[in-house]
Design an enzyme around this catalytic site. Sequence first.
Site: not given
Length: 307
Positions: A151, A175, A246, A249, A272, A281
């Site tokens: 990120r 995160k 992003h 990424r 994630h 994706y």
Amino acid sequence: MASNLLEGVDDFLAYLSLEKGLSENTLQGYESDLRQFLDRLQATSRPSSWREVTAADVSDWIYSLSEEDYSNASLCRKLSAVRAIDAFLLRDRSIEKSFTEIVVGPKLRRKAPFTLSIQEVDRLLRAPDETTPQGLRDRAMLELFYSSGLRVSELSGLQLQQIDLDLGALKVFGKGSKERVCPMGSKAVAAMDNYLRNARPALVKAKTGSAVFLSARGTAISRKTVWFLVKKYTQAAGIDKPVKPHMLRHSFATHLLTGGADLRIIQELLGHADISTTQIYTTVEAERTRSAHEEFHPRSREMGTGL
């Protein structure tokens, strides 16, 4: 237990910060959405405590926002914030029943993320001027960004102690302070080694800490600067596409998927928490396949009648 509306929000934010370890940006997002909801309740002279909030209050608020041209994504985010505090208040026994359980939110069709082709990425990575310390820094930064799928905040906040060039890996705190190990490709390792040996020392100042990527002032490079540099080099590489924070990424994940990587592995590399987030994706790959079919299959191309 907090029944007062403002106290409930404050307690919820403290819980997210202290127990969940969410970032300041995430907390500000929650606070903004929840205060907007409280403003709505106040404007309609509705409840003074969370115990009095109803599903109708929530539904009416979301409906009113939809008439103000908020996107479905924004509406879903705002409803998610109210659902989250609802669940918190139930666990805290500040309320006796949910006020969001029967609320139906807008359907969200997630857009495929913006990505570059492999050829475009190659041109982008070659764009920095490697005869200068800043150019070596930028080459290393772009290589690492694409190679490890970081990120923007993880890239700008990277510390020297997180990197192991011998192992070709780095430890990342994503995160919620969740830790993961990201591999670095051989080209990223080479670029990082070149930068750390031959460029970073020239950027170090008296008060420089252990940040990996340094600005001209010797401080850690900011997320805003990372975005600016990606945009700058995208233009320098002659890539006529909109720039997103992003971008590399997303390209990292899409190219892995195209190359045959398992979706669960990509989920782990990206950090994630939910596989559904990674599944976006697959949309990119499906659209690429469909475009190829439309371009090359004889029954997809517009053909003359032959008469």
